[in-house]
Write an enzyme that holds these catalytic residues in place. Sequence first.
Site, PDB file in Angstrom:
ATOM      1  N   ASP A   1      48.951  25.548  37.559  1.00 48.51           N
ATOM      2  CA  ASP A   1      47.865  24.875  38.290  1.00 48.51           C
ATOM      3  C   ASP A   1      48.517  24.098  39.424  1.00 48.51           C
ATOM      4  OD1 ASP A   1      45.690  22.977  38.992  1.00 48.51           O
ATOM      5  OD2 ASP A   1      44.723  23.793  37.204  1.00 48.51           O
TER       6      ASP A   1
ATOM      7  N   GLY B   1      42.581  20.020  39.410  1.00 50.69           N
ATOM      8  CA  GLY B   1      42.907  19.779  37.999  1.00 50.69           C
ATOM      9  C   GLY B   1      43.784  18.545  37.820  1.00 50.69           C
TER      10      GLY B   1
ATOM     11  N   ASP C   1      51.306  26.540  43.275  1.00 52.26           N
ATOM     12  CA  ASP C   1      50.199  27.230  43.935  1.00 52.26           C
ATOM     13  C   ASP C   1      50.414  28.724  43.724  1.00 52.26           C
ATOM     14  OD1 ASP C   1      48.556  28.491  46.016  1.00 52.26           O
ATOM     15  OD2 ASP C   1      48.206  26.408  46.621  1.00 52.26           O
TER      16      ASP C   1
ATOM     17  N   ALA D   1      42.022  30.023  38.323  1.00 49.84           N
ATOM     18  CA  ALA D   1      42.294  29.162  39.478  1.00 49.84           C
ATOM     19  C   ALA D   1      41.443  29.575  40.668  1.00 49.84           C
ATOM     20  CB  ALA D   1      43.772  29.238  39.846  1.00 49.84           C
TER      21      ALA D   1
ATOM     22  N   SER E   1      35.529  26.228  44.056  1.00 49.19           N
ATOM     23  CA  SER E   1      34.215  26.674  43.603  1.00 49.19           C
ATOM     24  C   SER E   1      33.035  25.826  44.065  1.00 49.19           C
ATOM     25  CB  SER E   1      34.215  26.789  42.080  1.00 49.19           C
ATOM     26  OG  SER E   1      34.609  25.569  41.504  1.00 49.19           O
TER      27      SER E   1
ATOM     28  N   SER F   1      31.474  34.815  38.847  1.00 45.11           N
ATOM     29  CA  SER F   1      30.367  33.864  38.855  1.00 45.11           C
ATOM     30  C   SER F   1      29.030  34.551  39.100  1.00 45.11           C
ATOM     31  CB  SER F   1      30.649  32.853  39.964  1.00 45.11           C
ATOM     32  OG  SER F   1      29.477  32.232  40.377  1.00 45.11           O
TER      33      SER F   1
ATOM     34  N   TYR G   1      31.431  31.371  48.819  1.00 45.29           N
ATOM     35  CA  TYR G   1      32.072  31.309  47.495  1.00 45.29           C
ATOM     36  C   TYR G   1      31.729  32.573  46.697  1.00 45.29           C
ATOM     37  CZ  TYR G   1      32.371  30.056  42.522  1.00 45.29           C
ATOM     38  OH  TYR G   1      32.614  30.068  41.176  1.00 45.29           O
TER      39      TYR G   1
ATOM     40  N   PHE H   1      27.479  31.897  34.220  1.00 44.43           N
ATOM     41  CA  PHE H   1      26.338  31.218  34.833  1.00 44.43           C
ATOM     42  C   PHE H   1      26.717  29.723  34.903  1.00 44.43           C
ATOM     43  CE2 PHE H   1      22.992  34.352  35.725  1.00 44.43           C
ATOM     44  CZ  PHE H   1      23.767  35.464  35.498  1.00 44.43           C
TER      45      PHE H   1
ATOM     46  N   GLY I   1      22.860  28.321  50.342  1.00 53.91           N
ATOM     47  CA  GLY I   1      23.621  29.065  49.333  1.00 53.91           C
ATOM     48  C   GLY I   1      23.096  28.902  47.917  1.00 53.91           C
TER      49      GLY I   1
END
Length: 331
Positions: free
Chosen positions: A32, A37, A51, A74, A77, A117, A141, A169, A284
């Site tokens: 991470d 985080g 990264d 990762a 979002s 997603s 996104y 969801f 969005g």
Amino acid sequence: MKTVLITGGCGFIGSHLTLYLKKRGYRVIVIDNLSIGRKLLFRGNKFYKLDINNKKKLNSIFEKYNFEAVFHLAGLSKLTDSFKKKNSYKKNNITSTKILIDLVKRNNVKYFIFSSSASVYGKQKKFPIKENAKTSPISYYGKTKLICENIIKKNCSNNSLKAISLRYFNVIGSNFKNKLGEIHNPPIHLIPIFVKNILKDKPVKLRLNFNTKDKSGVRDYIDVGDIVKAHYFSLQKLKETKKSFYIINLGSKTFYSAKQILELIRKFLEIKKVRIVYSVKKKGEPDKLLASSQLASSFLKWKPKIKISESLKNMILWEKYKIKQKKLFYK
Ligand SMILES: NC(=O)c1ccc[n+]([C@@H]2O[C@H](COP(=O)([O-])OP(=O)(O)OC[C@H]3O[C@@H](n4cnc5c(N)ncnc54)[C@H](O)[C@@H]3O)[C@@H](O)[C@H]2O)c1
């Protein structure tokens, strides 16, 4: 002992997944970059602050461990941010996934599980939404997630890599007992925003021009405890099936409007009246999202078990804890 890699393992869902897989007997390696985080959410065997765009260092980690599977969580979002910071979303979601998949193949990792997603669906007319519904994301996104799914699919084949893309969801909840929960600051999801504002005696913003019965957005809420189990089931399933790439919705089949959620929180907190500021929906945001869980149930043999009352109870405890322990979470 089998070793797995979790990217984004110090974030909300990644930290819960780390703990769950460790309890199931896996050696869990976490990467991470801590852009969102927090190290205090790390619950695995070994942590690398890195990264995933750093291909050279990432490859050395792949060479060190013989990963059975990679769980790729990762990424960035935030819907509204994704329009304003396209380059950052491209780099952290798309480029990083390309790099990761390349190394996964180069190092002969067999199984890959991706956090996709519901935002890939955009505006739909038919509910519940099935996996074969036409995808047309209305946020950048959502677009990045769809592009990633295609990159992964292209790289899958029966004798090399097998993958599942899990389309979550709205993920809620907290493992309060183990001090895990959402850490976005400021919060980006509806329930943490509502709870934090109410606890701090601030008004809440209710967006009211959605094309729904009570004019607020309707979403399918699913607890993080159920979500992490689906990841475990996905890995077991990949080992026994023939097809090399699957897409599976993860929702709860129960849905609530933002107005209903606010009322549930009000009752939980035993507050007479919540101060509300009315607003309009953001770019969005679809009016309604409701998952078909048919495939998750028949293929993964997975069914969500945690009730929204349980999720809310834990989220409220978590938000109270974060407010109390402010210094631990926020620099
Ligand atoms: N929370 C939800 O409701 C939801 C719904 C659908 C999909 N998702 C997806 O699930 C995944 C996990 O979501 P979350 O809610 O736990 O988010 P999160 O922001 O809490 O966790 C993401 C983690 O990834 C890390 N990260 C970001 N870019 C990185 C990079 N380039 N290299 C290394 N680490 C990096 C962050 O520091 C963070 O810890 C994300 O990919 C998200 O898009 C979440």
